[in-house]
Design an enzyme around this catalytic site. Sequence first.
Site, PDB file in Angstrom:
ATOM      1  N   HIS A  74       0.833  -1.199   0.000  1.00  0.00           N
ATOM      2  CA  HIS A  74       0.000   0.000   0.000  1.00  0.00           C
ATOM      3  C   HIS A  74       0.876   1.261   0.000  1.00  0.00           C
ATOM      4  O   HIS A  74       0.613   2.218  -0.741  1.00  0.00           O
ATOM      5  CB  HIS A  74      -0.918  -0.025   1.225  1.00  0.00           C
ATOM      6  N   GLN A  76       3.976   1.562  -1.087  1.00  0.00           N
ATOM      7  CA  GLN A  76       4.627   1.680  -2.397  1.00  0.00           C
ATOM      8  C   GLN A  76       3.660   2.214  -3.440  1.00  0.00           C
ATOM      9  O   GLN A  76       4.037   2.998  -4.313  1.00  0.00           O
ATOM     10  CB  GLN A  76       5.194   0.327  -2.833  1.00  0.00           C
ATOM     11  N   HIS A  78       1.188   4.264  -2.843  1.00  0.00           N
ATOM     12  CA  HIS A  78       1.077   5.701  -2.568  1.00  0.00           C
ATOM     13  C   HIS A  78       2.263   6.463  -3.162  1.00  0.00           C
ATOM     14  O   HIS A  78       2.091   7.535  -3.756  1.00  0.00           O
ATOM     15  CB  HIS A  78       1.003   5.967  -1.057  1.00  0.00           C
TER      16      HIS A  78
END
Length: 107
Positions: A74, A76, A78
């Site tokens: 998650h 990464q 973002h």
Amino acid sequence: MRNKKIVMQLILKSGKAQSQAMAAITAAKSGQMQVAADDMTEAEQQLAAGHQAQTDLLADASGEDLAPSLLMVHAQDHLSMAMMAIDLGKEIIDVYKRLDNTNNPTD
């Protein structure tokens, strides 16, 4: 525990970078080019902080065979989205500048 804190910093900094890039686009759309430039500078600073968190995370994992957690994936995601928002934001702001110059020539 430390890795979880670093991952959360990665998410927070990346989210802030993406938000600032979108704010820059909105400012450019309304003709506020200096605000757009300032917002984009802030976005790039936040992205740099996110990259640093990623580097810290990778340094902690050095030499270990760690399976990525859902939270890491998650984070990464973002970071990738923030990078894309900044890259596209720069292009969109440039288009708004060109449109403004076409509609309001200084000659």
